[in-house]
Scaffold this active site. Structure first.
Site, PDB file in Angstrom:
ATOM      1  N   LYS A  73       0.790  -1.222  -0.038  1.00 14.45           N
ATOM      2  CA  LYS A  73      -0.166  -0.048  -0.061  1.00 14.45           C
ATOM      3  C   LYS A  73       0.844   1.041   0.053  1.00 14.45           C
ATOM      4  CE  LYS A  73      -3.987  -1.862   2.315  1.00 14.45           C
ATOM      5  NZ  LYS A  73      -5.057  -1.797   3.485  1.00 14.45           N
ATOM      6  N   ASP A 109     -10.074   2.696   2.498  1.00 12.92           N
ATOM      7  CA  ASP A 109      -9.943   2.422   3.901  1.00 12.92           C
ATOM      8  C   ASP A 109     -10.542   3.347   4.715  1.00 12.92           C
ATOM      9  OD1 ASP A 109      -9.016  -0.674   3.537  1.00 12.92           O
ATOM     10  OD2 ASP A 109      -7.167   0.189   3.710  1.00 12.92           O
TER      11      ASP A 109
HETATM   12  P1  NAP Z   1       1.162  -3.110   9.738  1.00 13.71           P
HETATM   13  O1  NAP Z   1       1.225  -1.594   9.010  1.00 13.71           O
HETATM   14  O2  NAP Z   1       2.157  -4.124   9.502  1.00 13.71           O
HETATM   15  O3  NAP Z   1       0.949  -2.790  11.304  1.00 13.71           O
HETATM   16  C1  NAP Z   1       1.080  -3.897  12.215  1.00 13.71           C
HETATM   17  C2  NAP Z   1       0.537  -3.232  13.649  1.00 13.71           C
HETATM   18  O4  NAP Z   1       0.401  -4.330  14.385  1.00 13.71           O
HETATM   19  C3  NAP Z   1       1.622  -2.307  14.189  1.00 13.71           C
HETATM   20  O5  NAP Z   1       1.110  -1.478  14.929  1.00 13.71           O
HETATM   21  C4  NAP Z   1       2.527  -3.297  15.072  1.00 13.71           C
HETATM   22  O6  NAP Z   1       3.250  -2.696  15.988  1.00 13.71           O
HETATM   23  C5  NAP Z   1       1.282  -4.336  15.694  1.00 13.71           C
HETATM   24  N1  NAP Z   1       1.865  -5.342  16.131  1.00 13.71           N
HETATM   25  C6  NAP Z   1       2.091  -6.465  15.255  1.00 13.71           C
HETATM   26  N2  NAP Z   1       2.421  -7.674  15.972  1.00 13.71           N
HETATM   27  C7  NAP Z   1       2.558  -7.022  17.375  1.00 13.71           C
HETATM   28  C8  NAP Z   1       2.981  -7.594  18.742  1.00 13.71           C
HETATM   29  N3  NAP Z   1       3.337  -9.055  18.710  1.00 13.71           N
HETATM   30  N4  NAP Z   1       2.813  -6.933  19.831  1.00 13.71           N
HETATM   31  C9  NAP Z   1       2.426  -5.543  19.521  1.00 13.71           C
HETATM   32  N5  NAP Z   1       2.097  -5.032  18.606  1.00 13.71           N
HETATM   33  C10 NAP Z   1       2.523  -5.775  17.266  1.00 13.71           C
HETATM   34  O7  NAP Z   1      -0.266  -3.853   9.217  1.00 13.71           O
HETATM   35  P2  NAP Z   1      -1.516  -3.159   8.967  1.00 13.71           P
HETATM   36  O8  NAP Z   1      -1.722  -2.847   7.571  1.00 13.71           O
HETATM   37  O9  NAP Z   1      -1.695  -1.809   9.623  1.00 13.71           O
HETATM   38  O10 NAP Z   1      -2.773  -4.204   9.309  1.00 13.71           O
HETATM   39  C11 NAP Z   1      -2.767  -4.349  10.588  1.00 13.71           C
HETATM   40  C12 NAP Z   1      -4.166  -5.218  10.709  1.00 13.71           C
HETATM   41  O11 NAP Z   1      -5.303  -4.596  10.118  1.00 13.71           O
HETATM   42  C13 NAP Z   1      -3.947  -6.613   9.963  1.00 13.71           C
HETATM   43  O12 NAP Z   1      -4.604  -7.478  11.060  1.00 13.71           O
HETATM   44  C14 NAP Z   1      -4.936  -6.388   9.049  1.00 13.71           C
HETATM   45  O13 NAP Z   1      -5.304  -7.683   8.258  1.00 13.71           O
HETATM   46  C15 NAP Z   1      -5.932  -5.516   9.617  1.00 13.71           C
HETATM   47  N6  NAP Z   1      -6.753  -4.787   8.389  1.00 13.71           N
HETATM   48  C16 NAP Z   1      -7.967  -4.822   8.181  1.00 13.71           C
HETATM   49  C17 NAP Z   1      -8.869  -4.094   7.237  1.00 13.71           C
HETATM   50  C18 NAP Z   1     -10.091  -4.232   6.922  1.00 13.71           C
HETATM   51  O14 NAP Z   1     -10.700  -3.969   5.870  1.00 13.71           O
HETATM   52  N7  NAP Z   1     -10.865  -5.103   7.967  1.00 13.71           N
HETATM   53  C19 NAP Z   1      -8.109  -3.178   6.515  1.00 13.71           C
HETATM   54  C20 NAP Z   1      -6.613  -3.121   6.712  1.00 13.71           C
HETATM   55  C21 NAP Z   1      -5.902  -4.002   7.751  1.00 13.71           C
HETATM   56  P3  NAP Z   1       4.702  -2.139  15.716  1.00 13.71           P
HETATM   57  O15 NAP Z   1       4.588  -0.788  14.857  1.00 13.71           O
HETATM   58  O16 NAP Z   1       5.452  -1.906  16.701  1.00 13.71           O
HETATM   59  O17 NAP Z   1       5.414  -3.105  14.731  1.00 13.71           O
END
Ligand code: NAP
Length: 288
Positions: A73, A109
């Site tokens: 993205k 989004d």
């Molecule tokens: P991303 O940019 O990789 O961000 C991941 C987030 O999760 C960061 O804040 C990360 O913290 C945190 N994280 C991951 N593992 C962790 C752990 N063990 N302990 C603490 N924090 C942790 O991913 P994203 O694109 O934002 O997506 C995040 C989630 O949203 C995913 O599950 C995705 O499937 C979902 N999502 C859903 C939709 C929907 O339409 N429903 C749309 C978009 C995304 P750090 O910054 O510290 O690494």
């Protein structure tokens, strides 16, 4: 698609690194069938080294547009001809429209989250307080969305504190009426702020397989019955986070409505047609 694919069929699709389990092809092709449109939505699994070629291929193959998903993205922005303002501010594009060879990037989004809050959560953002867990790409879209809707205070908690700081730095000047506060993802700061909040959103990936027995909230006593608790995860349909919130008497929403509403917004950008969100959600709920 009533008469099947033919020489006039317009192609739309999804570009991502690992999209085998994505629901988007199902959602979009169901809409196409429902409205008898001559479109077809296809999955395009693309390696990072091939991303630029794949995006330029949209023009070469006269593809009408694509969704962009994890982890492209942000990276995709550099390959586009123009990027709509909110997508540029957020720094992420999840939809590309090919208009006669000009590729434009959007972030649906933001609208997806907003519409799902309104229509499924029956929640009005203006004047409320929200706690957001996570500081990644999804958090940026969620925070931007509620700032646009006039949230009074946003509390962002992230393991990597610097990432939360970047959101505050990037968005504060656009929304001077709202206050953004940032914290590390730790129990003490969570307690005070969740107590004050009306909306609590998990934007971290904690709760997705293989972390299904984990929750980003260390203490289930932090939930209260005045909260709307939203988890962006939709697989599993009810994460441990949502189960505990429900047990505490909070209203809950999983990530399916946001996925559906952002999809509808992308579909509108490609076709000019906007299906009814609740109807599409009903169709999708039958298979998840
Ligand atoms: P991303 O940019 O990789 O961000 C991941 C987030 O999760 C960061 O804040 C990360 O913290 C945190 N994280 C991951 N593992 C962790 C752990 N063990 N302990 C603490 N924090 C942790 O991913 P994203 O694109 O934002 O997506 C995040 C989630 O949203 C995913 O599950 C995705 O499937 C979902 N999502 C859903 C939709 C929907 O339409 N429903 C749309 C978009 C995304 P750090 O910054 O510290 O690494």
């Amino acid at each position: 698609m009533k008469k099947g694919i033919n020489g006039k069929t317009k192609i739309i699709g999804l570009v991502g690194e690992n999209i085998k389990n994505s629901l988007s092809p199902y959602i979009h092709n169901q809409i196409i069938i429902k409205y008898s449109l001559n479109f077809c939505y296809l999955p395009f699994q693309v390696k990072e080294a091939d991303l630029n070629d794949a995006i330029q291929g949209i023009k070469a193959l006269n593809i009408k547009g694509v969704n962009i998903t994890f982890p492209y993205k942000e990276k995709v922005i550099g390959f586009l001809d123009e990027v709509e303002e909110s997508a540029r501010r957020i720094g992420a594009v999840n939809t590309i429209v090919n208009n006669k060879g000009v590729l434009s990037g959007y972030n649906t989004d933001v609208v997806g989250f907003k519409k799902s809050l309104q229509e499924v959560g029956e929640f009005t953002v203006k004047g409320k307080k929200a706690a957001i867990l996570g500081g990644g790409g999804a958090a940026r879209a969620v925070v931007y969305s509620i700032l646009e809707e006039g949230i009074e205070e946003v509390y962002i908690f992230n393991r990597t504190f610097k990432r939360a700081g970047k959101i505050k730095q990037d968005f504060s000047s656009f929304f001077p009426e709202s206050s953004i506060y940032i914290f590390p993802l730790e129990k003490e700061s969570l307690k005070d702020k969740i107590n004050k909040a009306h909306l609590l959103v998990n934007t971290t990936s904690i709760g997705m397989p293989p972390q299904v027995n984990n929750t980003p909230l260390f203490d289930e006593k932090l939930f209260h019955s005045n909260l709307l608790v939203y988890d962006l995860i939709y697989h599993p349909a009810k994460t441990l986070f949502l189960k505990q919130a429900e047990e505490a008497g909070a209203k809950i929403i999983n990530g399916l409505p946001m996925l559906v509403y952002q999809g509808i917004e992308s579909f509108y950008l490609w076709t000019g047609l906007k299906p009814e969100g609740k109807e599409v959600l009903e169709i999708v709920r039958q298979i998840v």
